[in-house]
Design a protein around this motif. Structure first.
Motif, mmCIF file in Angstrom:
data_model
loop_
_atom_site.group_PDB
_atom_site.id
_atom_site.type_symbol
_atom_site.label_atom_id
_atom_site.label_comp_id
_atom_site.label_asym_id
_atom_site.label_seq_id
_atom_site.Cartn_x
_atom_site.Cartn_y
_atom_site.Cartn_z
ATOM 1 N N THR A 151 -35.516 16.644 0.718
ATOM 2 C CA THR A 151 -36.935 16.808 1.012
ATOM 3 C C THR A 151 -37.145 18.012 1.906
ATOM 4 O OG1 THR A 151 -37.236 14.400 0.915
ATOM 5 C CG2 THR A 151 -38.990 15.687 1.966
ATOM 6 N N ALA A 152 -37.965 18.957 1.447
ATOM 7 C CA ALA A 152 -38.370 20.082 2.284
ATOM 8 C C ALA A 152 -39.587 19.634 3.086
ATOM 9 C CB ALA A 152 -38.710 21.289 1.424
ATOM 10 N N CYS A 153 -39.434 19.521 4.380
ATOM 11 C CA CYS A 153 -40.489 19.057 5.274
ATOM 12 C C CYS A 153 -41.238 20.276 5.820
ATOM 13 C CB CYS A 153 -39.897 18.265 6.428
ATOM 14 S SG CYS A 153 -38.894 16.837 5.913
ATOM 15 N N GLY A 213 -49.671 17.160 1.184
ATOM 16 C CA GLY A 213 -49.337 16.088 0.254
ATOM 17 C C GLY A 213 -47.865 16.082 -0.096
ATOM 18 N N SER A 214 -47.503 15.213 -1.001
ATOM 19 C CA SER A 214 -46.119 15.085 -1.462
ATOM 20 C C SER A 214 -46.013 15.638 -2.877
ATOM 21 C CB SER A 214 -45.688 13.619 -1.445
ATOM 22 O OG SER A 214 -44.335 13.492 -1.843
ATOM 23 N N TYR A 215 -45.054 16.529 -3.104
ATOM 24 C CA TYR A 215 -44.917 17.219 -4.380
ATOM 25 C C TYR A 215 -43.446 17.244 -4.800
ATOM 26 C CZ TYR A 215 -49.394 18.973 -2.639
ATOM 27 O OH TYR A 215 -50.653 19.062 -2.121
ATOM 28 N N PHE A 220 -41.581 26.592 -6.872
ATOM 29 C CA PHE A 220 -42.967 26.137 -7.015
ATOM 30 C C PHE A 220 -43.048 24.617 -6.896
ATOM 31 C CE2 PHE A 220 -42.785 30.258 -9.014
ATOM 32 C CZ PHE A 220 -43.978 30.857 -8.630
ATOM 33 N N PHE A 221 -44.079 24.170 -6.151
ATOM 34 C CA PHE A 221 -44.223 22.733 -5.946
ATOM 35 C C PHE A 221 -45.624 22.207 -6.230
ATOM 36 C CE2 PHE A 221 -44.857 24.831 -1.832
ATOM 37 C CZ PHE A 221 -46.063 24.280 -1.398
ATOM 38 N N ASP A 222 -46.657 23.068 -6.288
ATOM 39 C CA ASP A 222 -48.004 22.561 -6.557
ATOM 40 C C ASP A 222 -48.908 23.654 -7.114
ATOM 41 O OD1 ASP A 222 -50.264 20.836 -6.580
ATOM 42 O OD2 ASP A 222 -50.914 21.652 -4.663
ATOM 43 N N ARG A 223 -49.157 23.654 -8.431
ATOM 44 C CA ARG A 223 -50.131 24.525 -9.074
ATOM 45 C C ARG A 223 -50.048 25.977 -8.603
ATOM 46 N NH1 ARG A 223 -55.522 21.718 -7.759
ATOM 47 N NH2 ARG A 223 -54.334 21.091 -5.921
ATOM 48 N N GLY A 224 -48.891 26.512 -8.559
ATOM 49 C CA GLY A 224 -48.716 27.913 -8.191
ATOM 50 C C GLY A 224 -48.297 28.141 -6.763
ATOM 51 N N THR A 237 -38.206 16.954 -3.421
ATOM 52 C CA THR A 237 -39.531 16.738 -2.827
ATOM 53 C C THR A 237 -39.882 17.831 -1.831
ATOM 54 O OG1 THR A 237 -39.381 14.345 -3.094
ATOM 55 C CG2 THR A 237 -40.902 15.153 -1.408
ATOM 56 N N VAL A 238 -41.151 18.232 -1.843
ATOM 57 C CA VAL A 238 -41.725 19.086 -0.803
ATOM 58 C C VAL A 238 -42.871 18.286 -0.197
ATOM 59 C CG1 VAL A 238 -42.930 21.238 -0.259
ATOM 60 C CG2 VAL A 238 -41.111 21.221 -1.990
ATOM 61 N N TYR A 239 -42.767 18.007 1.083
ATOM 62 C CA TYR A 239 -43.793 17.204 1.761
ATOM 63 C C TYR A 239 -44.476 18.069 2.814
ATOM 64 C CZ TYR A 239 -46.130 13.224 3.896
ATOM 65 O OH TYR A 239 -47.088 12.357 4.364
ATOM 66 N N VAL A 240 -45.803 18.208 2.682
ATOM 67 C CA VAL A 240 -46.583 19.112 3.542
ATOM 68 C C VAL A 240 -47.618 18.303 4.299
ATOM 69 C CG1 VAL A 240 -47.988 21.201 3.608
ATOM 70 C CG2 VAL A 240 -46.317 20.893 1.758
#
Length: 271
Positions: free
Chosen positions: A156-158, A193-195, A218-222, A261-264
């Motif tokens: 997970t990239a936090c 969010g979580s991606y 890439f983790f969310d729409r670009g 996961t990428v969690y922002v």
């Protein structure tokens, strides 16, 4: 700028703003501060240096200092008597008396910290770059102490927008230590969010802007994690992506995989 799904398809990437401004204003001080002279420029910032050279040299970080303290190449930087905008944070981390006023002892301690963290010029002025590295140093022991990033079995990239930091963890164990980031500028904030990472391109070029996005994940729409060749500590922010130094982008590329996961969370200060 209207941001629709159709405008942000795979490969239509959101990029960083242009390189560092000539003058930056310290967040809590009226006096202008400027980037150091060319004497402090580094391979990551100098045109004509090969990509291989840029990516293997461990760069120094360029601090913004009072205009009067920009030393010519022929003179060594002197210890600053000025109080920087991140004076209190530096004092607290370094175990100094937290009074928000620069002293000779404070300057020497901050200067040693800057030298350790390759911040140039090491004048003891607690500017925005020093403040960022203080946040990194404070977070290093336990970046997820507040528990904002979920403990998952997968990597997970936090991405902490509050502190402008990112680290990678797995099963509650940090596998890549905290690193500074530059997130989205006002009106172009990085979405929270979580991606999941859905596309990885080592040599991606933005279809929208024609700008290079090395080590793009890439983790969310670009929006992507990716490296930049310019100074990540300057400018209002990216166009929504999570900017990393070239060194950190390469390290994140080597650790993460498609599907991770990428969690922002949080909100960038000043946005």
């Amino acid at each position: 700028m209207k941001r629709t799904f159709s405008a942000l398809l795979v490969g239509a990437s959101l990029l960083v703003v242009a390189g560092p401004p000539a003058v930056a204003v310290a967040p809590s001080r009226a006096a202008a501060v400027v980037a150091p002279s060319a004497a402090y420029r580094l391979p990551d910032l100098v045109p004509g240096v090969s990509r291989a050279r840029r990516e293997t040299v461990r760069p120094r970080r360029i601090e913004y200092v009072p205009r009067s303290e920009v030393a010519p190449a022929t003179r060594a930087a002197r210890c600053s008597a000025a109080t920087g905008p991140y004076q209190r944070q530096a004092e607290r981390y370094l175990g100094r008396q937290v009074d928000g006023r620069q002293s000779s002892g404070d300057c020497r301690a901050i200067r040693r910290f800057q030298q350790t963290h390759r911040i140039a010029p090491a004048t003891g002025f607690a500017g925005p770059v020093t403040g960022a590295m203080v946040r990194v140093a404070r977070a290093r022991k336990n970046p997820n102490r507040a528990g904002h990033c979920p403990t998952l079995t997968q990597r997970t990239a936090c991405v902490d927008l509050n502190r402008q930091l990112m680290w990678i963890q797995q099963g509650g164990r940090v596998i890549l230590e905290p690193m500074p980031i530059r997130s989205g500028a006002p009106t172009m904030e990085t979405r929270t969010g979580s991606y999941r990472i859905y596309l990885r391109r080592w040599r991606h070029i933005s279809n929208l802007y024609g700008t290079r996005m090395p080590y793009a994940q890439f983790f969310d729409r670009g929006e992507a994690l990716h490296g930049v060749y310019e100074d990540i500590f300057s400018g209002a922010g990216s166009h929504g992506c999570v900017n990393l130094t070239m060194t950190d982008a390469r390290r994140a590329w080597e650790v993460l995989r498609k599907g991770d996961t990428v969690y922002v969370w949080g909100r960038k200060p000043g946005v």
